[in-house]
Design a protein around this motif. Structure first.
Motif, PDB file in Angstrom:
ATOM      1  N   GLN A 251       0.824  -1.209   0.000  1.00  0.00           N
ATOM      2  CA  GLN A 251       0.000   0.000   0.000  1.00  0.00           C
ATOM      3  C   GLN A 251       0.856   1.257   0.000  1.00  0.00           C
ATOM      4  O   GLN A 251       0.541   2.241  -0.687  1.00  0.00           O
ATOM      5  N   VAL A 252       1.928   1.249   0.759  1.00  0.00           N
ATOM      6  CA  VAL A 252       2.816   2.413   0.800  1.00  0.00           C
ATOM      7  C   VAL A 252       3.395   2.689  -0.586  1.00  0.00           C
ATOM      8  O   VAL A 252       3.467   3.846  -1.023  1.00  0.00           O
ATOM      9  N   TRP A 253       3.780   1.636  -1.293  1.00  0.00           N
ATOM     10  CA  TRP A 253       4.305   1.834  -2.646  1.00  0.00           C
ATOM     11  C   TRP A 253       3.205   2.291  -3.602  1.00  0.00           C
ATOM     12  O   TRP A 253       3.436   3.133  -4.473  1.00  0.00           O
ATOM     13  N   ALA A 254       2.003   1.768  -3.427  1.00  0.00           N
ATOM     14  CA  ALA A 254       0.885   2.251  -4.248  1.00  0.00           C
ATOM     15  C   ALA A 254       0.619   3.725  -3.966  1.00  0.00           C
ATOM     16  O   ALA A 254       0.311   4.511  -4.876  1.00  0.00           O
ATOM     17  N   ASN A 255       0.758   4.112  -2.699  1.00  0.00           N
ATOM     18  CA  ASN A 255       0.587   5.516  -2.338  1.00  0.00           C
ATOM     19  C   ASN A 255       1.655   6.384  -3.001  1.00  0.00           C
ATOM     20  O   ASN A 255       1.360   7.486  -3.491  1.00  0.00           O
ATOM     21  N   LEU A 256       2.894   5.883  -3.011  1.00  0.00           N
ATOM     22  CA  LEU A 256       3.951   6.636  -3.680  1.00  0.00           C
ATOM     23  C   LEU A 256       3.652   6.782  -5.169  1.00  0.00           C
ATOM     24  O   LEU A 256       3.836   7.861  -5.744  1.00  0.00           O
ATOM     25  N   ALA A 257       3.168   5.706  -5.783  1.00  0.00           N
ATOM     26  CA  ALA A 257       2.822   5.776  -7.209  1.00  0.00           C
ATOM     27  C   ALA A 257       1.765   6.842  -7.447  1.00  0.00           C
ATOM     28  O   ALA A 257       1.852   7.628  -8.407  1.00  0.00           O
ATOM     29  N   GLY A 258       0.764   6.905  -6.573  1.00  0.00           N
ATOM     30  CA  GLY A 258      -0.261   7.924  -6.706  1.00  0.00           C
ATOM     31  C   GLY A 258       0.292   9.327  -6.513  1.00  0.00           C
ATOM     32  O   GLY A 258      -0.075  10.266  -7.230  1.00  0.00           O
ATOM     33  N   LEU A 259       1.216   9.466  -5.578  1.00  0.00           N
ATOM     34  CA  LEU A 259       1.848  10.752  -5.312  1.00  0.00           C
ATOM     35  C   LEU A 259       2.703  11.196  -6.501  1.00  0.00           C
ATOM     36  O   LEU A 259       2.666  12.362  -6.912  1.00  0.00           O
ATOM     37  N   VAL A 260       3.451  10.261  -7.061  1.00  0.00           N
ATOM     38  CA  VAL A 260       4.280  10.556  -8.240  1.00  0.00           C
ATOM     39  C   VAL A 260       3.414  11.010  -9.408  1.00  0.00           C
ATOM     40  O   VAL A 260       3.729  11.989 -10.103  1.00  0.00           O
ATOM     41  N   ASP A 261       2.295  10.324  -9.612  1.00  0.00           N
ATOM     42  CA  ASP A 261       1.391  10.711 -10.706  1.00  0.00           C
ATOM     43  C   ASP A 261       0.738  12.063 -10.426  1.00  0.00           C
ATOM     44  O   ASP A 261       0.572  12.883 -11.335  1.00  0.00           O
ATOM     45  N   HIS A 262       0.358  12.288  -9.169  1.00  0.00           N
ATOM     46  CA  HIS A 262      -0.304  13.537  -8.806  1.00  0.00           C
ATOM     47  C   HIS A 262       0.606  14.742  -9.063  1.00  0.00           C
ATOM     48  O   HIS A 262       0.153  15.773  -9.573  1.00  0.00           O
ATOM     49  N   ALA A 263       1.882  14.603  -8.721  1.00  0.00           N
ATOM     50  CA  ALA A 263       2.843  15.678  -8.944  1.00  0.00           C
ATOM     51  C   ALA A 263       3.435  15.643 -10.356  1.00  0.00           C
ATOM     52  O   ALA A 263       4.153  16.564 -10.743  1.00  0.00           O
ATOM     53  N   ASP A 264       3.144  14.559 -11.097  1.00  0.00           N
ATOM     54  CA  ASP A 264       3.614  14.390 -12.472  1.00  0.00           C
ATOM     55  C   ASP A 264       5.137  14.464 -12.565  1.00  0.00           C
ATOM     56  O   ASP A 264       5.700  15.227 -13.349  1.00  0.00           O
ATOM     57  N   VAL A 265       5.814  13.615 -11.756  1.00  0.00           N
ATOM     58  CA  VAL A 265       7.282  13.629 -11.728  1.00  0.00           C
ATOM     59  C   VAL A 265       7.933  12.275 -12.047  1.00  0.00           C
ATOM     60  O   VAL A 265       9.099  12.072 -11.705  1.00  0.00           O
ATOM     61  N   PRO A 266       7.246  11.326 -12.707  1.00  0.00           N
ATOM     62  CA  PRO A 266       7.858   9.998 -12.869  1.00  0.00           C
ATOM     63  C   PRO A 266       9.191  10.019 -13.597  1.00  0.00           C
ATOM     64  O   PRO A 266      10.110   9.270 -13.243  1.00  0.00           O
ATOM     65  N   THR A 267       9.333  10.856 -14.613  1.00  0.00           N
ATOM     66  CA  THR A 267      10.568  10.846 -15.407  1.00  0.00           C
ATOM     67  C   THR A 267      11.739  11.490 -14.681  1.00  0.00           C
ATOM     68  O   THR A 267      12.883  11.378 -15.136  1.00  0.00           O
ATOM     69  N   LEU A 268      11.477  12.157 -13.556  1.00  0.00           N
ATOM     70  CA  LEU A 268      12.570  12.756 -12.790  1.00  0.00           C
ATOM     71  C   LEU A 268      13.168  11.787 -11.773  1.00  0.00           C
ATOM     72  O   LEU A 268      14.177  12.098 -11.146  1.00  0.00           O
ATOM     73  N   LEU A 269      12.552  10.631 -11.616  1.00  0.00           N
ATOM     74  CA  LEU A 269      13.073   9.620 -10.692  1.00  0.00           C
ATOM     75  C   LEU A 269      14.170   8.801 -11.367  1.00  0.00           C
ATOM     76  O   LEU A 269      14.189   8.666 -12.593  1.00  0.00           O
ATOM     77  N   PRO A 270      15.100   8.229 -10.584  1.00  0.00           N
ATOM     78  CA  PRO A 270      16.076   7.302 -11.168  1.00  0.00           C
ATOM     79  C   PRO A 270      15.356   6.162 -11.891  1.00  0.00           C
ATOM     80  O   PRO A 270      14.262   5.750 -11.490  1.00  0.00           O
ATOM     81  N   THR A 271      15.975   5.653 -12.927  1.00  0.00           N
ATOM     82  CA  THR A 271      15.337   4.628 -13.757  1.00  0.00           C
ATOM     83  C   THR A 271      14.866   3.429 -12.939  1.00  0.00           C
ATOM     84  O   THR A 271      13.756   2.923 -13.131  1.00  0.00           O
ATOM     85  N   ALA A 272      15.712   2.968 -12.016  1.00  0.00           N
ATOM     86  CA  ALA A 272      15.341   1.801 -11.209  1.00  0.00           C
ATOM     87  C   ALA A 272      14.099   2.095 -10.368  1.00  0.00           C
ATOM     88  O   ALA A 272      13.220   1.236 -10.209  1.00  0.00           O
ATOM     89  N   VAL A 273      13.994   3.301  -9.857  1.00  0.00           N
ATOM     90  CA  VAL A 273      12.844   3.667  -9.039  1.00  0.00           C
ATOM     91  C   VAL A 273      11.610   3.834  -9.920  1.00  0.00           C
ATOM     92  O   VAL A 273      10.496   3.485  -9.519  1.00  0.00           O
ATOM     93  N   GLN A 274      11.796   4.342 -11.123  1.00  0.00           N
ATOM     94  CA  GLN A 274      10.670   4.424 -12.055  1.00  0.00           C
ATOM     95  C   GLN A 274      10.060   3.049 -12.278  1.00  0.00           C
ATOM     96  O   GLN A 274       8.827   2.907 -12.322  1.00  0.00           O
TER      97      GLN A 274
END
Length: 261
Positions: free
Chosen positions: A226-249
């Motif tokens: 759930q915590v990781w799902a929450n992070l995914a939602g947060l990343v999408d909400h702020a629209d920052v996925p491409t700014l994360l390291p590739t492995a974290v993406q």
């Protein structure tokens, strides 16, 4: 769950001279909070695989507050998905008016350029919420939150997330007011994990996960998912996925898929 997602630490303080390989050996994804623009400048060109360095201006750091420059801060946002540590501190020696000037400038920049923002509110919960009401942003995470019930409900209405460390787990009734879908784990190493079980290090959130599992009557693996799902939602909400390291993406994409099934 295979492959297993690693522990997630949304707020830790790390010596900028720590080698990337040493951080990888932690076996966790860590969001590293800096206390000043100068500290962030010292790590800005790093390309860590599993550590996300945030640009910050700690409200308790007088020199950082004094040296803050909105234009410089805005330019640094281009190089990171994460802003931390920012906010207000009721115990700081920095005058309230100065803290509020800096925080409002940061929030204004984040309105223009959304990022995941880890926000300090020690002794200033209501004032932080007031600032977020005046200048709402996407991706606000209230770190080590200690607001009262009314303030917590107000923060939820403001669409905030919350990150908790071992010290925050001493107040389970307060934590339980928040939907698990809004919670992330952190250590706030080396301060928030002083009561943690060994090893006390960034990314060591096992005791927080266990406490959350007990509060929400679920198992530790479900909390991690759930915590990781929450992070995914947060990343999408702020629209920052491409700014994360590739492995974290890749991890975020995996967590997002799990949340959709």
């Amino acid at each position: 769950m295979a492959p297993q997602l690693p522990p997630l630490d949304l707020h830790a303080h790390i010596n900028p001279k720590t080698r990337p390989a040493d951080l990888e050996r932690l076996g966790a994804v860590v969001f590293a909070a800096t206390r000043s623009l100068d500290e962030y400048e010292s790590v800005r060109v790093r390309r860590d695989q599993v550590t996300i360095w945030g640009v910050g201006c700690h409200p308790g750091a007088a020199q950082a507050q004094q040296d803050f420059d909105e234009t410089r801060f805005s330019s640094l946002l281009a190089s990171t998905a994460f802003v931390s540590e920012i906010g207000l501190d009721g115990r700081s020696k920095v005058p309230d008016a100065e803290q509020e000037r800096v925080f409002e400038a940061i929030l204004s920049a984040l309105q223009r350029t959304p990022r995941i923002a880890s926000i300090h509110s020690s002794g200033a919960s209501s004032r932080v919420l007031g600032a977020l009401e005046r200048t709402p942003i996407k991706g606000a995470v209230l770190h080590w939150w200690r607001g009262n019930e009314a303030e917590t409900l107000r923060a939820i209405e403001l669409d905030c997330w919350f990150s908790f460390n071992a010290a925050g787990m001493k107040y389970p009734a307060d934590v339980s007011l928040i939907p698990l879908e809004r919670i992330l784990t952190e250590t706030d190493h080396p301060s928030g994990d002083r009561t943690s079980t060994l090893p006390r290090q960034p990314g060591s959130v096992d005791d927080v996960e266990r406490a959350l599992a007990q509060i929400y009557n679920t198992d530790v693996q479900a909390v991690r998912r759930q915590v990781w799902a929450n992070l995914a939602g947060l990343v999408d909400h702020a629209d920052v996925p491409t700014l994360l390291p590739t492995a974290v993406q890749r991890m975020v994409a995996f967590a997002r898929t799990g949340a959709e099934t």
